[in-house]
Design a protein around this motif. Structure first.
Motif, PDB file in Angstrom:
ATOM      1  N   ASP A  22       0.843  -1.194   0.000  1.00 38.49           N
ATOM      2  CA  ASP A  22       0.000   0.000   0.000  1.00 38.49           C
ATOM      3  C   ASP A  22       0.883   1.251   0.000  1.00 38.49           C
ATOM      4  O   ASP A  22       0.759   2.128  -0.867  1.00 38.49           O
ATOM      5  CB  ASP A  22      -0.906  -0.069   1.240  1.00 38.49           C
ATOM      6  N   GLN A  71       1.270   3.852  -3.196  1.00 34.23           N
ATOM      7  CA  GLN A  71       0.868   5.268  -3.190  1.00 34.23           C
ATOM      8  C   GLN A  71       2.005   6.139  -3.713  1.00 34.23           C
ATOM      9  O   GLN A  71       1.797   7.082  -4.484  1.00 34.23           O
ATOM     10  CB  GLN A  71       0.527   5.710  -1.763  1.00 34.23           C
ATOM     11  N   ARG A 120       2.543   5.685  -7.469  1.00 36.79           N
ATOM     12  CA  ARG A 120       1.499   6.390  -8.222  1.00 36.79           C
ATOM     13  C   ARG A 120       1.843   7.856  -8.404  1.00 36.79           C
ATOM     14  O   ARG A 120       1.634   8.445  -9.457  1.00 36.79           O
ATOM     15  CB  ARG A 120       0.164   6.288  -7.468  1.00 36.79           C
ATOM     16  N   ARG A 121       2.381   8.456  -7.325  1.00 35.75           N
ATOM     17  CA  ARG A 121       2.764   9.862  -7.402  1.00 35.75           C
ATOM     18  C   ARG A 121       3.873  10.084  -8.415  1.00 35.75           C
ATOM     19  O   ARG A 121       3.863  11.052  -9.165  1.00 35.75           O
ATOM     20  CB  ARG A 121       3.255  10.341  -6.039  1.00 35.75           C
ATOM     21  N   ALA A 169      -4.316  15.239   0.037  1.00 27.55           N
ATOM     22  CA  ALA A 169      -3.688  14.027   0.516  1.00 27.55           C
ATOM     23  C   ALA A 169      -2.287  13.964  -0.062  1.00 27.55           C
ATOM     24  O   ALA A 169      -2.056  14.305  -1.212  1.00 27.55           O
ATOM     25  CB  ALA A 169      -4.510  12.827   0.083  1.00 27.55           C
ATOM     26  N   GLU A 170      -1.347  13.533   0.777  1.00 30.76           N
ATOM     27  CA  GLU A 170       0.033  13.603   0.347  1.00 30.76           C
ATOM     28  C   GLU A 170       0.677  12.223   0.237  1.00 30.76           C
ATOM     29  O   GLU A 170       1.737  12.049  -0.361  1.00 30.76           O
ATOM     30  CB  GLU A 170       0.788  14.495   1.335  1.00 30.76           C
ATOM     31  N   GLY A 171       0.018  11.214   0.798  1.00 30.99           N
ATOM     32  CA  GLY A 171       0.604   9.883   0.776  1.00 30.99           C
ATOM     33  C   GLY A 171       1.640   9.752   1.869  1.00 30.99           C
ATOM     34  O   GLY A 171       1.827  10.659   2.663  1.00 30.99           O
ATOM     35  N   ASP A 185     -10.491   1.082   1.803  1.00 33.14           N
ATOM     36  CA  ASP A 185      -9.109   1.389   1.407  1.00 33.14           C
ATOM     37  C   ASP A 185      -8.987   1.038  -0.066  1.00 33.14           C
ATOM     38  O   ASP A 185      -9.582   0.073  -0.538  1.00 33.14           O
ATOM     39  CB  ASP A 185      -8.120   0.555   2.244  1.00 33.14           C
ATOM     40  N   ASP A 186      -8.218   1.845  -0.821  1.00 30.89           N
ATOM     41  CA  ASP A 186      -8.112   1.555  -2.255  1.00 30.89           C
ATOM     42  C   ASP A 186      -7.142   0.408  -2.531  1.00 30.89           C
ATOM     43  O   ASP A 186      -7.183  -0.173  -3.613  1.00 30.89           O
ATOM     44  CB  ASP A 186      -7.713   2.809  -3.044  1.00 30.89           C
ATOM     45  N   ASP A 226      -9.281   4.584   5.054  1.00 33.10           N
ATOM     46  CA  ASP A 226      -8.053   5.226   4.616  1.00 33.10           C
ATOM     47  C   ASP A 226      -8.386   6.697   4.304  1.00 33.10           C
ATOM     48  O   ASP A 226      -9.559   7.057   4.239  1.00 33.10           O
ATOM     49  CB  ASP A 226      -7.588   4.498   3.332  1.00 33.10           C
ATOM     50  N   TRP A 227      -7.374   7.522   4.117  1.00 32.01           N
ATOM     51  CA  TRP A 227      -7.629   8.917   3.717  1.00 32.01           C
ATOM     52  C   TRP A 227      -7.478   9.060   2.209  1.00 32.01           C
ATOM     53  O   TRP A 227      -8.386   9.441   1.488  1.00 32.01           O
ATOM     54  CB  TRP A 227      -6.651   9.862   4.433  1.00 32.01           C
ATOM     55  N   ASN A 228      -6.290   8.745   1.726  1.00 28.40           N
ATOM     56  CA  ASN A 228      -5.922   9.015   0.333  1.00 28.40           C
ATOM     57  C   ASN A 228      -6.449   7.931  -0.603  1.00 28.40           C
ATOM     58  O   ASN A 228      -5.878   6.839  -0.670  1.00 28.40           O
ATOM     59  CB  ASN A 228      -4.399   9.109   0.239  1.00 28.40           C
ATOM     60  N   GLN A 245     -12.296  10.768  -1.123  1.00 27.72           N
ATOM     61  CA  GLN A 245     -11.282  10.540  -0.096  1.00 27.72           C
ATOM     62  C   GLN A 245     -11.921  10.257   1.264  1.00 27.72           C
ATOM     63  O   GLN A 245     -13.089  10.574   1.491  1.00 27.72           O
ATOM     64  CB  GLN A 245     -10.403  11.780  -0.004  1.00 27.72           C
ATOM     65  N   ASP A 263     -13.531  13.133   3.186  1.00 29.68           N
ATOM     66  CA  ASP A 263     -14.849  13.523   2.654  1.00 29.68           C
ATOM     67  C   ASP A 263     -15.905  12.490   3.014  1.00 29.68           C
ATOM     68  O   ASP A 263     -17.067  12.836   3.263  1.00 29.68           O
ATOM     69  CB  ASP A 263     -14.767  13.704   1.135  1.00 29.68           C
TER      70      ASP A 263
END
Lengths: 244, 127
Positions: free
Chosen positions: A171, A175, A178-179, A215-217, B11-12, B56-58, B63, B66
């Motif tokens: 996970d 993340q 992806r960025r 969101a920053e990861g 969670d994604d 999860d947040w992101n 999100q 939200d």
């Protein structure tokens, strides 16, 4: 020939020009040609002027595009450290998993060996060939085996949980990757933009204002920042300071 | 702690959903469902009688923050306890989550013990 097109030189002027040339009046002939050419000059000047202005604007816009400076100065080095983070996290997860496995294997081997030791006596019991003395010894051995195994399986269980938790790297690194993919795409777009910038006027893209929390990861440099928490204890402290 | 309660894990990343699900199972919970972002979670919450949300947040789409706000804004859902389990570690984010009414905040990477502790705390407070 289109009717609206006006000739740069009238027929009379052309006759005159031919006459000059026949008479060897070179200076007069050249003057007549220049006079005719000058009539189209203003249009050319305007066109060249327009092109120059476009080129100048394009170059200016291109240099001033803050996003490109940002990409080079911040985002690409940032992507590098993000990818370093991916390596670290995957390495950590692999080591945690292998550590737990290395601790688990001797335990299962031990259980297996002890069961193998007891099994012949147990078989005797099942086929009712056991004598009283052997039976007592077997009971003591079994008692010890059951108690030890119970402890050892608990230990195995917690090792397995360690392995489970270590998989969280997928996970976290996902993340981050992806960025980096988003960044690579942006760099690509900018390169394409660079290739087309001289062909057409550039629309100056302003960075979108940050009006909400983004969101920053995973944070990859928590030690060097003071706007982020460093671990669960910091989260708990912050929340309790808020009366949580 | 009612181990029959119905829990939604949002969670994604399917690996993280699996990890959280396994940890919850280890703690005795078995009635667990999954969603991969807020947009999938909200209709599930509206339809099914969930007792608890771990998010999860992101996430792409909607999100976690939200989703939390949407839950708190909905009369039918606003009582739901929400535990945030996220890599988002900015102080302003934690403050924002607290202001939005989160019941617990666990930052990734986390341990099984941390998750259990936060769950215990939430259920204690709920009584």
């Amino acid at each position: 020939m289109s009717e609206t097109t006006t000739s740069l030189m009238s027929l009379a002027e052309a006759h005159q020009l031919v006459k000059y040339l026949e008479n060897g009046q070179v200076i007069e002939a050249n003057a007549a040609i220049d006079a005719a050419a000058l009539r189209s000059a203003p249009e050319i000047f305007t066109e060249v002027g327009k092109l120059t202005r476009q080129l100048h604007d394009s170059l200016n816009n291109f240099q001033l595009d803050a996003r490109i400076t940002g990409l080079v100065e911040e985002d690409i080095p940032d992507a590098e450290s993000r990818l370093e983070y991916v390596i670290e996290e995957t390495e950590k997860a692999a080591n945690t998993t292998m550590d737990a496995l290395e601790k688990s294997m001797p335990i299962t081997e031990e259980i297996n060996t002890r069961i193998a030791e007891i099994l012949p006596e147990w078989d005797k019991l099942m086929s009712r060939e056991i004598v009283v003395g052997e039976f007592k010894a077997l009971c003591l051995e079994l008692d010890k085996l059951l108690k030890d195994t119970s402890q050892e399986t608990q230990q195995l269980n917690s090792l397995m949980t360690e392995v489970l938790m270590a998989q969280g790297y997928q996970d976290l690194t996902g993340q981050v990757i992806r960025r980096v993919i988003t960044l690579v795409k942006e760099v690509q777009d900018n390169l394409v933009h660079m290739l087309t910038v001289f062909g057409e006027p550039v629309v100056d893209k302003k960075a979108e204002p940050e009006n909400k929390i983004k969101a920053e990861g995973p944070v990859i440099d928590a030690e060097q920042r003071d706007d982020v928490v460093n671990g669960q204890d910091d989260v708990d402290d912050l929340l309790s300071s808020l009366g949580f | 702690m009612d181990t029959n309660m119905k829990i939604l894990v949002v969670d994604d990343f399917s690996t993280m959903r699996r990890i959280i699900k396994n940890l919850l199972k280890d703690l005795g919970f078995s009635n667990i469902q999954e969603a991969d972002d807020g947009n999938t979670a909200l209709p599930m919450l509206n339809q099914g009688d969930f007792d608890f949300v771990v998010t999860d947040w992101n996430m792409p789409g909607m999100q976690g923050i939200d989703l939390l706000r949407a839950i708190r804004a909905d009369d039918k859902l606003k009582h739901l306890p929400v535990l945030m389990v996220t890599a988002e570690a900015k102080k302003e984010q934690i403050v924002a989550a607290a202001q939005a009414g989160v019941n617990g905040y666990v930052v990734k990477p986390f341990t099984a013990a941390t998750l259990k502790e936060k769950l215990d705390k939430i259920f204690q407070r709920l009584g």
